[in-house]
Enzyme design. Structure first.
Site, PDB file in Angstrom:
ATOM      1  N   ILE A   1       0.815  -1.218   0.000  1.00 42.89           N
ATOM      2  CA  ILE A   1       0.000   0.000   0.000  1.00 42.89           C
ATOM      3  C   ILE A   1       0.845   1.263   0.000  1.00 42.89           C
ATOM      4  O   ILE A   1       0.314   2.370  -0.014  1.00 42.89           O
ATOM      5  CB  ILE A   1      -0.961   0.024   1.209  1.00 42.89           C
ATOM      6  N   GLY A   2       2.156   1.110  -0.002  1.00 41.01           N
ATOM      7  CA  GLY A   2       3.007   2.294  -0.045  1.00 41.01           C
ATOM      8  C   GLY A   2       4.466   1.925  -0.045  1.00 41.01           C
ATOM      9  O   GLY A   2       4.861   0.862   0.438  1.00 41.01           O
TER      10      GLY A   2
ATOM     11  N   VAL B   1       5.405  -0.681   2.674  1.00 45.48           N
ATOM     12  CA  VAL B   1       4.310  -0.902   3.622  1.00 45.48           C
ATOM     13  C   VAL B   1       3.290  -1.833   2.976  1.00 45.48           C
ATOM     14  O   VAL B   1       2.875  -1.620   1.837  1.00 45.48           O
ATOM     15  CB  VAL B   1       3.624   0.422   4.016  1.00 45.48           C
TER      16      VAL B   1
ATOM     17  N   LYS C   1       5.382  -2.732   7.878  1.00 45.91           N
ATOM     18  CA  LYS C   1       6.448  -2.087   7.092  1.00 45.91           C
ATOM     19  C   LYS C   1       7.742  -2.872   7.227  1.00 45.91           C
ATOM     20  O   LYS C   1       8.237  -3.119   8.334  1.00 45.91           O
ATOM     21  CB  LYS C   1       6.677  -0.645   7.564  1.00 45.91           C
TER      22      LYS C   1
ATOM     23  N   ASP D   1      11.690  12.878  11.737  1.00 45.08           N
ATOM     24  CA  ASP D   1      11.514  12.971  10.274  1.00 45.08           C
ATOM     25  C   ASP D   1      10.100  13.443   9.936  1.00 45.08           C
ATOM     26  O   ASP D   1       9.393  12.799   9.163  1.00 45.08           O
ATOM     27  CB  ASP D   1      11.806  11.613   9.635  1.00 45.08           C
TER      28      ASP D   1
END
Length: 224
Positions: A17-18, A25, A40, A138
């Protein structure tokens, strides 16, 4: 693309999904609790020696456990840190949402009122994290999730440090997203809570103005 891979004998991956600099992920199923989670796979910084890789893996596990201490409605909850094939995997709350970065790509500049609403929720989560002794390290649009129902959550607490992403390595190389880094992090100093505040300010600025305060040039050193 799909997968039936089972991580740590418990988390069955279904579909990606990413992706990002720090890993892929996946949507997954916790087969023990029968719930959907996000998993992840943390990608460690390339070029590490064997000893550095072991240390980075241990640090990733440690940082994941620290992040799991934070429970806030505007922060993605970390459920577990697993290890599979020598790689650390972070198991998190699944959020059906897009990133603020994706919203910016789709819509361009966002309305100041909407940005203020998002910023207030992220700031609240960061304040809770800092009170618990956790620094995000971050903060940037890609790490802020915005759902259709207005839910806002920040993700990836401490993971940049765990993977060696936003740090100066032994060779003096600075990786990460320079456009949102605070001056002290750009100098290679350890991030503090104030560093998160600076990065959030840069993120909100970019959301309203369409670009970060110091630009996004092709030359990271020029941005720094």
């Amino acid at each position: 693309m799909s997968s039936d891979r089972l991580i740590a004998g418990r988390y069955r991956l279904t579909d990606p999904i990413g992706t990002g600099a720090m890993g892929v992920v996946w949507r997954a199923t916790d087969v023990r609790l029968r719930r959907t989670v996000a998993v992840k796979q943390l990608l460690l910084t390339p070029g590490l020696t064997r000893a550095q890789t072991v240390e980075a893996r241990m640090r990733a596990m440690r940082e994941g456990r620290i992040a799991a201490r934070l429970h806030h409605p505007n922060a993605v909850t970390v459920f577990d840190v697993a290890e599979e094939d020598g790689q650390p995997w972070l198991v998190m709350e699944y959020v059906d949402a897009v990133s603020l970065a994706a919203l910016m790509r789709e819509k361009g500049r966002l309305a100041p009122v909407e940005v203020a609403r998002i910023g207030a929720k992220v700031a609240d989560a960061l304040a809770a994290a800092h009170k618990a002794g956790i620094v995000h390290r971050d903060v940037k649009p890609a790490n802020i999730l915005v759902a259709d129902d207005g839910t806002v959550k920040i993700t990836d607490f401490g993971i940049s440090r765990a993977t060696g992403d936003v740090t100066v390595t032994s060779t003096g190389f600075l990786a990460g997203t320079p456009a949102y880094l605070s001056p002290e992090v750009a100098r290679g100093e350890n991030p503090e809570p104030t560093s998160d505040v600076f990065a959030l300010g840069s993120t909100l600025y970019a959301s309203v103005e369409g670009k970060p305060p110091f630009g996004e040039g092709d030359n990271p050193l020029a941005v720094l």
